[in-house]
Design a protein around this motif. Structure first.
Motif, short mmCIF file in Angstrom:
data_model
loop_
_atom_site.label_atom_id
_atom_site.label_comp_id
_atom_site.label_asym_id
_atom_site.label_seq_id
_atom_site.Cartn_x
_atom_site.Cartn_y
_atom_site.Cartn_z
N TRP A 205 25.48 -28.41 39.46
CA TRP A 205 24.11 -28.03 39.77
C TRP A 205 23.29 -29.20 40.31
O TRP A 205 22.06 -29.15 40.32
N GLY A 206 23.97 -30.26 40.74
CA GLY A 206 23.28 -31.36 41.41
C GLY A 206 22.94 -32.56 40.55
O GLY A 206 22.32 -33.50 41.03
N TRP A 207 23.33 -32.56 39.30
CA TRP A 207 23.05 -33.69 38.42
C TRP A 207 24.08 -34.80 38.62
O TRP A 207 25.19 -34.57 39.09
N GLN A 208 23.70 -36.00 38.21
CA GLN A 208 24.66 -37.09 38.07
C GLN A 208 25.34 -36.94 36.72
O GLN A 208 24.69 -36.56 35.74
N HIS A 209 26.64 -37.24 36.66
CA HIS A 209 27.39 -37.15 35.40
C HIS A 209 28.11 -38.48 35.21
O HIS A 209 28.93 -38.86 36.02
N ARG A 210 27.76 -39.15 34.12
CA ARG A 210 28.37 -40.44 33.79
C ARG A 210 29.19 -40.29 32.52
O ARG A 210 28.67 -39.83 31.50
N VAL A 211 30.44 -40.70 32.57
CA VAL A 211 31.36 -40.61 31.44
C VAL A 211 31.52 -42.01 30.86
O VAL A 211 31.74 -42.97 31.59
N ASP A 212 31.38 -42.12 29.53
CA ASP A 212 31.41 -43.42 28.89
C ASP A 212 32.18 -43.36 27.57
O ASP A 212 31.80 -42.63 26.65
N ALA A 213 33.24 -44.14 27.47
CA ALA A 213 34.08 -44.16 26.26
C ALA A 213 33.33 -44.69 25.04
O ALA A 213 33.73 -44.40 23.91
N ALA A 214 32.25 -45.41 25.22
CA ALA A 214 31.47 -45.91 24.08
C ALA A 214 30.81 -44.76 23.32
O ALA A 214 30.36 -44.96 22.18
N LEU A 215 30.77 -43.57 23.91
CA LEU A 215 30.15 -42.41 23.28
C LEU A 215 31.15 -41.57 22.48
O LEU A 215 30.79 -40.51 21.96
N LEU A 216 32.39 -42.04 22.36
CA LEU A 216 33.42 -41.29 21.64
C LEU A 216 33.09 -41.12 20.16
O LEU A 216 32.38 -41.95 19.57
N GLU A 217 33.67 -40.11 19.57
CA GLU A 217 33.59 -39.85 18.14
C GLU A 217 34.40 -40.93 17.41
O GLU A 217 35.15 -41.69 18.03
#
Length: 185
Positions: free
Chosen positions: A81-93
């Motif tokens: 839908w036009g957003w930027q998506h940033r994936v970051d391993a620091a956010l893991l459980e």
């Protein structure tokens, strides 16, 4: 208000939604090493809620997620839908090591009791201790604020936790509900 009762201005906050309920998680130890899927409807529903909140609050159209499918699926809808998506391993459980994906009876009460007896320092399943998760969650700093995230219950609690890791498991709060929003510092 954030978890400590402070009023956070929208521009100061991390807007963190817990991922939707993953498929196959019931009765299992699920952490950083369990990449369970989420039903596409649940992911899309949460993405719509995030989109609506961002519109109401005039928040940036950029979402940060953990690399695990249960978070990443929401980010993919927003990216469509036009957003930027940033994936970051620091956010893991929390990483539960060899416990990952196992049922609690298979892990065994003795191992769970050992973790609870040294809740702050014990690395369950040889994975990551709560103290390590706290350090990782506190160290994560976004490039800009406000920041929107789809994350995991343990990471959210660690980010909100003030002070040293609790020694007893009973002192640790219950995880947020699936899809719940928390504004954190």
């Amino acid at each position: 208000m954030d978890e400590s009762g402070q009023n956070l201005a929208p521009a100061e906050a991390l807007w963190v939604w817990r991922h939707p309920r993953p498929e196959g998680a019931a009765g299992r130890c699920v952490g950083a090493g369990s990449d369970l899927p989420v039903h596409w409807r649940r992911a899309k529903r949460l993405a719509r809620r995030i989109q609506a909140q961002a519109r109401r609050e005039r928040l940036p159209h950029c979402i940060h997620t953990s690399p695990l499918a249960r978070c990443r699926a929401v980010g993919r809808w927003l990216r469509r839908w036009g957003w930027q998506h940033r994936v970051d391993a620091a956010l893991l459980e929390l990483d539960f090591g060899r416990w990952e994906g196992k049922t609690w009876p298979l892990i065994g009460q003795t191992e769970v009791d050992a973790w609870c007896a040294d809740f702050a320092q014990h690395a369950p399943g040889g994975g990551e201790s709560l103290t390590q998760l706290l350090a990782r969650a506190r160290a994560w700093q976004p490039a800009q604020r406000p920041t929107l995230l789809v994350g995991h219950g343990g990471w959210m609690l660690a980010r909100a936790w003030a002070g040293p890791a609790p020694r007893e498991a009973a002192a640790w709060p219950a995880a947020p509900r699936y899809g719940e929003l928390r504004r954190l510092a």
